[in-house]
Design an enzyme around this catalytic site. Sequence first.
Site, short mmCIF file in Angstrom:
data_model
loop_
_atom_site.label_atom_id
_atom_site.label_comp_id
_atom_site.label_asym_id
_atom_site.label_seq_id
_atom_site.Cartn_x
_atom_site.Cartn_y
_atom_site.Cartn_z
N LYS A 33 86.27 57.46 -59.36
CA LYS A 33 85.62 58.75 -58.99
C LYS A 33 87.16 60.28 -58.95
O LYS A 33 87.23 60.96 -59.36
CB LYS A 33 84.05 58.69 -58.53
CG LYS A 33 83.87 58.92 -59.36
CD LYS A 33 82.07 58.62 -58.79
CE LYS A 33 81.39 58.20 -59.77
NZ LYS A 33 79.44 58.72 -59.15
N TYR A 51 84.87 52.29 -56.55
CA TYR A 51 84.00 53.08 -57.15
C TYR A 51 84.18 55.03 -57.02
O TYR A 51 84.78 55.80 -57.75
CB TYR A 51 82.25 52.67 -56.58
CG TYR A 51 81.37 53.42 -58.06
CD1 TYR A 51 81.18 53.57 -58.67
CD2 TYR A 51 81.00 54.17 -57.21
CE1 TYR A 51 80.62 54.67 -59.63
CE2 TYR A 51 79.27 55.75 -57.70
CZ TYR A 51 79.15 55.19 -59.45
OH TYR A 51 78.64 56.07 -59.77
N THR A 110 81.27 63.84 -58.46
CA THR A 110 80.28 63.63 -57.38
C THR A 110 81.07 63.70 -55.78
O THR A 110 81.87 63.80 -55.70
CB THR A 110 79.94 61.65 -57.85
OG1 THR A 110 79.55 61.46 -55.91
CG2 THR A 110 81.50 61.23 -57.07
N ASP A 111 80.36 63.88 -55.07
CA ASP A 111 80.77 64.23 -53.22
C ASP A 111 81.49 62.77 -52.64
O ASP A 111 81.77 62.49 -51.95
CB ASP A 111 79.32 64.61 -52.53
CG ASP A 111 78.22 63.69 -52.16
OD1 ASP A 111 78.25 62.49 -52.97
OD2 ASP A 111 77.12 64.43 -52.25
#
Length: 343
Positions: free
Chosen positions: A149, A145, A120-121
């Site tokens: 990642k 979170y 994800t970015d």
Amino acid sequence: MLLIWGLMLASACYTGLAVWRLAIARTHPGAQYLALPFAGMAVWAAALLIRSATIVAIAEMLRDLGWLAYILITTRPQNGHQDIRRTIAQFCLGLALLAIVRTGLAGAAKADFRFLHVSTDEVYGSLGTDGLFTETTPYDPSSPYSASKAASDHLAKAWHRTYGLPVVVSNCSNNYGPYHFPEKLIPLTILNALEGKPLPVYGEGLNVRDWLYVDDHARALHLIAGRGQPGETYNVGGHNERRNIDVVQRICAVLDELVPAQAPRAQLIRHVADRPGHDGRYAIDATRLETELGWRAREDFETGIVKTVRWYLDNAWWWQPLRNRYGGERLGLDAGAGQEIPS
């Protein structure tokens, strides 16, 4: 070409389902093996979505996976199924380890093997008013979170450097489209607006996201898995920056046009307290993916949001059972208050 879709820590059920739909629709000539960790809602949704003939085809495809050792070690709740606010309140680092036995591969099949790690970015942190995330942007996650990642990205690339596992990493912007769980901003807004319920917006709604239609993301993942260079990262973005308040107002306008109500649905907008660590702006530079692999997003935000709203209008069979069990209430901090909060 041999494609093995292994570890999808980000959007494992939602984006993963789009990847399955694309693979099935295309009957991809090289997709001999697909292994994707579905769980919970994704299995239920896939069972409703996929017809019996397709199930037979998938069963035949997976039958040949006898040589594949698949080990998934994680904790609950799993990261791919979590809203950021929930992870702030109930943080849980899910660490997935996928051990793949390649002894059954030889020749061209072995050369074509890829381990695709979808991220994800959010790992890049928050941008200012200008600039874009590139593949070399330093990691600066703002929440547990996004930090988990980022850790998974590092773990995947460490396996490449240490063991030679042909890892390819992708980092995408915010997805939207069909089959999106109604906790998220766009589906929550659509369904609440249809039912005449308040439309919650964090703060002043000035947070900016780069919106990517989920089927465009699925096409990008097929390209990256098939032609991406091991050890490299590819950013995937829609070039569709929008403030949250503009997204909500546009959804209201589309619904007012398609399903007129007694009053403009924008009157339902309610500004609520912002969440901790809420990044101000994300925006992806997808130049590398576009120039090296020839990918282009087919949907801009205007076409994609109309498609999405129409899909929810036409598919109450899918979202109504979910709404019967989950009405959009907050699942993270202050969950007991029952306030509806978008992710």
